[in-house]
Write a protein that holds these residues in place. Structure first.
Motif, PDB file in Angstrom:
ATOM      1  N   ASN A   2      54.199  45.045  43.358  1.00  0.00           N
ATOM      2  CA  ASN A   2      53.858  43.633  43.261  1.00  0.00           C
ATOM      3  C   ASN A   2      53.141  43.362  41.941  1.00  0.00           C
ATOM      4  O   ASN A   2      52.888  44.271  41.150  1.00  0.00           O
ATOM      5  CB  ASN A   2      53.022  43.190  44.471  1.00  0.00           C
ATOM      6  CG  ASN A   2      51.691  43.898  44.554  1.00  0.00           C
ATOM      7  OD1 ASN A   2      51.238  44.507  43.598  1.00  0.00           O
ATOM      8  ND2 ASN A   2      51.064  43.819  45.706  1.00  0.00           N
ATOM      9  N   ILE A   3      52.792  42.125  41.717  1.00  0.00           N
ATOM     10  CA  ILE A   3      52.238  41.716  40.423  1.00  0.00           C
ATOM     11  C   ILE A   3      50.882  42.387  40.154  1.00  0.00           C
ATOM     12  O   ILE A   3      50.586  42.768  39.022  1.00  0.00           O
ATOM     13  CB  ILE A   3      52.142  40.179  40.340  1.00  0.00           C
ATOM     14  CG1 ILE A   3      51.846  39.742  38.912  1.00  0.00           C
ATOM     15  CG2 ILE A   3      51.131  39.636  41.285  1.00  0.00           C
ATOM     16  CD1 ILE A   3      52.015  38.265  38.689  1.00  0.00           C
ATOM     17  N   GLU A   4      50.057  42.540  41.189  1.00  0.00           N
ATOM     18  CA  GLU A   4      48.753  43.159  40.993  1.00  0.00           C
ATOM     19  C   GLU A   4      48.892  44.623  40.584  1.00  0.00           C
ATOM     20  O   GLU A   4      48.150  45.110  39.732  1.00  0.00           O
ATOM     21  CB  GLU A   4      47.908  43.030  42.257  1.00  0.00           C
ATOM     22  CG  GLU A   4      47.481  41.594  42.513  1.00  0.00           C
ATOM     23  CD  GLU A   4      46.556  41.461  43.706  1.00  0.00           C
ATOM     24  OE1 GLU A   4      46.230  42.494  44.333  1.00  0.00           O
ATOM     25  OE2 GLU A   4      46.151  40.336  43.990  1.00  0.00           O
ATOM     26  N   ASP A   5      49.837  45.324  41.187  1.00  0.00           N
ATOM     27  CA  ASP A   5      50.066  46.727  40.819  1.00  0.00           C
ATOM     28  C   ASP A   5      50.542  46.842  39.378  1.00  0.00           C
ATOM     29  O   ASP A   5      50.147  47.766  38.661  1.00  0.00           O
ATOM     30  CB  ASP A   5      51.092  47.369  41.749  1.00  0.00           C
ATOM     31  CG  ASP A   5      50.590  47.504  43.171  1.00  0.00           C
ATOM     32  OD1 ASP A   5      49.359  47.483  43.376  1.00  0.00           O
ATOM     33  OD2 ASP A   5      51.432  47.621  44.079  1.00  0.00           O
ATOM     34  N   LYS A   6      51.380  45.915  38.950  1.00  0.00           N
ATOM     35  CA  LYS A   6      51.871  45.941  37.570  1.00  0.00           C
ATOM     36  C   LYS A   6      50.740  45.685  36.572  1.00  0.00           C
ATOM     37  O   LYS A   6      50.686  46.318  35.512  1.00  0.00           O
ATOM     38  CB  LYS A   6      52.975  44.906  37.388  1.00  0.00           C
ATOM     39  CG  LYS A   6      54.252  45.264  38.109  1.00  0.00           C
ATOM     40  CD  LYS A   6      55.287  44.177  37.951  1.00  0.00           C
ATOM     41  CE  LYS A   6      56.541  44.517  38.733  1.00  0.00           C
ATOM     42  NZ  LYS A   6      57.546  43.461  38.659  1.00  0.00           N
ATOM     43  N   TYR A  57      53.529  38.650  33.025  1.00  0.00           N
ATOM     44  CA  TYR A  57      53.564  38.614  34.490  1.00  0.00           C
ATOM     45  C   TYR A  57      53.352  37.233  35.095  1.00  0.00           C
ATOM     46  O   TYR A  57      53.635  37.032  36.262  1.00  0.00           O
ATOM     47  CB  TYR A  57      52.523  39.588  35.053  1.00  0.00           C
ATOM     48  CG  TYR A  57      52.748  40.998  34.579  1.00  0.00           C
ATOM     49  CD1 TYR A  57      53.882  41.699  34.932  1.00  0.00           C
ATOM     50  CD2 TYR A  57      51.827  41.624  33.755  1.00  0.00           C
ATOM     51  CE1 TYR A  57      54.098  42.991  34.486  1.00  0.00           C
ATOM     52  CE2 TYR A  57      52.028  42.919  33.307  1.00  0.00           C
ATOM     53  CZ  TYR A  57      53.174  43.589  33.684  1.00  0.00           C
ATOM     54  OH  TYR A  57      53.379  44.864  33.236  1.00  0.00           O
ATOM     55  N   GLN A  64      43.408  37.414  38.862  1.00  0.00           N
ATOM     56  CA  GLN A  64      44.368  38.441  38.468  1.00  0.00           C
ATOM     57  C   GLN A  64      44.410  38.609  36.959  1.00  0.00           C
ATOM     58  O   GLN A  64      44.586  39.717  36.453  1.00  0.00           O
ATOM     59  CB  GLN A  64      45.756  38.107  39.000  1.00  0.00           C
ATOM     60  CG  GLN A  64      45.868  38.255  40.492  1.00  0.00           C
ATOM     61  CD  GLN A  64      47.231  37.846  41.002  1.00  0.00           C
ATOM     62  OE1 GLN A  64      47.909  37.023  40.393  1.00  0.00           O
ATOM     63  NE2 GLN A  64      47.633  38.419  42.117  1.00  0.00           N
TER      64      GLN A  64
END
Length: 95
Positions: A2-6, A57, A64
């Motif tokens: 997901n975006i947070e992991d990226k 992103y 974030q």
């Protein structure tokens, strides 16, 4: 992912590269200068990741953008520098 992991992965990679640069400064200039430059420039390096994160992103929240990965970045560059120092000292490359 997901975006947070990226975002966290991106800041991990930046921290890893920055840790190598700080260790190179340590070898060239000494520990006091490396500490001074490392901490001062880390703020700028982290700040410059913000536009890149927004562009790549497009996160929906400011949390974030500004805080996701902050601890990852700092922990990564500090641990990279410490591990490189210990590794090279163990191998006998530096004192």
């Amino acid at each position: 992912m997901n975006i947070e992991d990226k975002i966290v992965l991106n800041r991990f990679i930046v921290g890893l590269l920055y840790g190598v640069v700080v260790y190179a400064i340590y070898l060239l200039r000494g520990p006091l200068e490396a500490s001074r430059i490392g901490w001062a420039a880390s703020i700028l390096v982290y700040y410059f990741t913000i536009p890149y994160i927004v562009y790549k992103y497009k996160p929906p929240s400011r949390f974030q953008v500004y805080f996701r990965g902050l601890a990852t970045f700092y922990a990564t560059w500090l641990l990279t520098t410490i591990l490189l120092h210990e590794l090279f000292r163990f191998l006998g490359v530096v004192e």
